[in-house]
Motif scaffolding. Structure first.
Motif, PDB file in Angstrom:
ATOM      1  N   PHE A   1       0.822  -1.201   0.000  1.00 37.12           N
ATOM      2  CA  PHE A   1       0.000   0.000   0.000  1.00 37.12           C
ATOM      3  C   PHE A   1       0.858   1.254   0.000  1.00 37.12           C
ATOM      4  N   VAL A   2       1.914   1.262   0.804  1.00 37.86           N
ATOM      5  CA  VAL A   2       2.808   2.429   0.867  1.00 37.86           C
ATOM      6  C   VAL A   2       3.448   2.663  -0.487  1.00 37.86           C
ATOM      7  N   ARG A   3       3.858   1.613  -1.164  1.00 38.13           N
ATOM      8  CA  ARG A   3       4.483   1.771  -2.476  1.00 38.13           C
ATOM      9  C   ARG A   3       3.502   2.381  -3.478  1.00 38.13           C
ATOM     10  N   PHE A   4       2.260   1.910  -3.455  1.00 40.52           N
ATOM     11  CA  PHE A   4       1.254   2.456  -4.367  1.00 40.52           C
ATOM     12  C   PHE A   4       0.920   3.904  -4.002  1.00 40.52           C
ATOM     13  N   ALA A   5       0.743   4.177  -2.710  1.00 37.53           N
ATOM     14  CA  ALA A   5       0.442   5.544  -2.259  1.00 37.53           C
ATOM     15  C   ALA A   5       1.601   6.481  -2.588  1.00 37.53           C
ATOM     16  N   ALA A   6       2.834   6.000  -2.444  1.00 39.65           N
ATOM     17  CA  ALA A   6       4.001   6.823  -2.760  1.00 39.65           C
ATOM     18  C   ALA A   6       4.068   7.108  -4.261  1.00 39.65           C
ATOM     19  N   LEU A   7       3.755   6.114  -5.075  1.00 38.30           N
ATOM     20  CA  LEU A   7       3.735   6.321  -6.531  1.00 38.30           C
ATOM     21  C   LEU A   7       2.744   7.427  -6.885  1.00 38.30           C
ATOM     22  N   VAL A   8       1.538   7.323  -6.357  1.00 38.12           N
ATOM     23  CA  VAL A   8       0.503   8.315  -6.658  1.00 38.12           C
ATOM     24  C   VAL A   8       0.876   9.675  -6.062  1.00 38.12           C
ATOM     25  N   GLY A   9       1.291   9.682  -4.801  1.00 38.76           N
ATOM     26  CA  GLY A   9       1.625  10.935  -4.123  1.00 38.76           C
ATOM     27  C   GLY A   9       2.797  11.655  -4.760  1.00 38.76           C
ATOM     28  N   PHE A  10       3.885  10.933  -4.989  1.00 36.89           N
ATOM     29  CA  PHE A  10       5.053  11.562  -5.604  1.00 36.89           C
ATOM     30  C   PHE A  10       4.779  11.944  -7.058  1.00 36.89           C
ATOM     31  N   GLY A  11       3.967  11.154  -7.729  1.00 38.59           N
ATOM     32  CA  GLY A  11       3.578  11.520  -9.097  1.00 38.59           C
ATOM     33  C   GLY A  11       2.809  12.834  -9.111  1.00 38.59           C
ATOM     34  N   TYR A  12       1.879  12.991  -8.173  1.00 37.04           N
ATOM     35  CA  TYR A  12       1.114  14.240  -8.085  1.00 37.04           C
ATOM     36  C   TYR A  12       2.027  15.412  -7.717  1.00 37.04           C
ATOM     37  N   LEU A  13       2.936  15.190  -6.770  1.00 35.10           N
ATOM     38  CA  LEU A  13       3.864  16.255  -6.380  1.00 35.10           C
ATOM     39  C   LEU A  13       4.776  16.640  -7.541  1.00 35.10           C
ATOM     40  N   ALA A  14       5.192  15.652  -8.336  1.00 36.55           N
ATOM     41  CA  ALA A  14       6.011  15.940  -9.518  1.00 36.55           C
ATOM     42  C   ALA A  14       5.222  16.774 -10.516  1.00 36.55           C
TER      43      ALA A  14
ATOM     44  N   ALA B   1      10.442  18.679  -9.373  1.00 32.62           N
ATOM     45  CA  ALA B   1       9.673  17.757 -10.197  1.00 32.62           C
ATOM     46  C   ALA B   1      10.504  16.516 -10.526  1.00 32.62           C
ATOM     47  N   PHE B   2      11.772  16.707 -10.841  1.00 34.82           N
ATOM     48  CA  PHE B   2      12.649  15.590 -11.153  1.00 34.82           C
ATOM     49  C   PHE B   2      12.828  14.684  -9.930  1.00 34.82           C
ATOM     50  N   ILE B   3      13.052  15.280  -8.763  1.00 34.60           N
ATOM     51  CA  ILE B   3      13.235  14.497  -7.538  1.00 34.60           C
ATOM     52  C   ILE B   3      11.981  13.678  -7.238  1.00 34.60           C
ATOM     53  N   TYR B   4      10.814  14.309  -7.323  1.00 35.49           N
ATOM     54  CA  TYR B   4       9.570  13.589  -7.054  1.00 35.49           C
ATOM     55  C   TYR B   4       9.333  12.491  -8.080  1.00 35.49           C
ATOM     56  N   LEU B   5       9.698  12.729  -9.321  1.00 40.65           N
ATOM     57  CA  LEU B   5       9.551  11.703 -10.354  1.00 40.65           C
ATOM     58  C   LEU B   5      10.446  10.501 -10.060  1.00 40.65           C
ATOM     59  N   VAL B   6      11.680  10.763  -9.660  1.00 39.49           N
ATOM     60  CA  VAL B   6      12.600   9.678  -9.309  1.00 39.49           C
ATOM     61  C   VAL B   6      12.067   8.896  -8.110  1.00 39.49           C
ATOM     62  N   LEU B   7      11.515   9.613  -7.119  1.00 46.32           N
ATOM     63  CA  LEU B   7      10.951   8.936  -5.956  1.00 46.32           C
ATOM     64  C   LEU B   7       9.733   8.093  -6.341  1.00 46.32           C
ATOM     65  N   ALA B   8       8.910   8.603  -7.252  1.00 49.21           N
ATOM     66  CA  ALA B   8       7.753   7.834  -7.721  1.00 49.21           C
ATOM     67  C   ALA B   8       8.217   6.547  -8.385  1.00 49.21           C
ATOM     68  N   ILE B   9       9.272   6.625  -9.173  1.00 47.67           N
ATOM     69  CA  ILE B   9       9.807   5.433  -9.836  1.00 47.67           C
ATOM     70  C   ILE B   9      10.430   4.480  -8.820  1.00 47.67           C
ATOM     71  N   LEU B  10      11.136   5.019  -7.835  1.00 50.17           N
ATOM     72  CA  LEU B  10      11.774   4.186  -6.815  1.00 50.17           C
ATOM     73  C   LEU B  10      10.742   3.392  -6.020  1.00 50.17           C
ATOM     74  N   PHE B  11       9.648   4.040  -5.652  1.00 43.76           N
ATOM     75  CA  PHE B  11       8.652   3.398  -4.800  1.00 43.76           C
ATOM     76  C   PHE B  11       7.558   2.651  -5.566  1.00 43.76           C
ATOM     77  N   GLN B  12       7.522   2.744  -6.880  1.00 44.59           N
ATOM     78  CA  GLN B  12       6.435   2.129  -7.649  1.00 44.59           C
ATOM     79  C   GLN B  12       6.364   0.631  -7.360  1.00 44.59           C
ATOM     80  N   PRO B  13       5.141   0.094  -7.312  1.00 45.29           N
ATOM     81  CA  PRO B  13       4.970  -1.304  -6.888  1.00 45.29           C
ATOM     82  C   PRO B  13       5.013  -2.348  -8.007  1.00 45.29           C
TER      83      PRO B  13
ATOM     84  N   ILE C   1       7.449  -2.961 -10.674  1.00 48.09           N
ATOM     85  CA  ILE C   1       8.758  -3.601 -10.843  1.00 48.09           C
ATOM     86  C   ILE C   1       9.542  -3.263  -9.578  1.00 48.09           C
ATOM     87  N   LYS C   2       9.515  -4.163  -8.633  1.00 44.88           N
ATOM     88  CA  LYS C   2      10.065  -3.881  -7.313  1.00 44.88           C
ATOM     89  C   LYS C   2      11.583  -3.847  -7.342  1.00 44.88           C
TER      90      LYS C   2
END
Length: 98
Positions: free
Chosen positions: A27-40, A52-64, A66-67
């Protein structure tokens, strides 16, 4: 809205330090993907390209989907560093908005 997302993500990330069932981390990985994507997206709209770049990288890092296997210890460090970074960004954004 961005402040609320940052606070929620911070709480979720610090919650990862507790031994919860695996579903919580998914759940955290999915919420982080959505949250960081929105922040980006918001940062890009405000033309804060570095943020925007930092948030995009974080969205990719936490995406659920491809772990990225870093091991529990490294993920805990990442969670704390990102959580602290979100808290710092809250204080910095308040000072720059005044």
């Amino acid at each position: 809205m961005q402040t609320a997302i940052k606070l929620i993500l911070t709480i979720l990330l610090f919650g990862c330090l507790i031994d919860f069932p695996y579903g919580y981390y998914q759940f955290v990985r999915f919420a982080a993907l959505v949250g960081f994507g929105y922040l980006a997206y918001c940062s890009n709209q405000q033309e804060y390209k570095n943020e925007a770049f930092i948030y995009l990288v974080l969205a990719i890092l936490f995406q659920p989907f491809i772990k990225i296997a870093l091991g529990r210890t490294i993920w805990n460090i990442v969670d704390v560093v990102v959580g602290i970074g979100l808290i710092v960004s809250l204080f910095l954004s308040k000072h720059t908005n005044k």
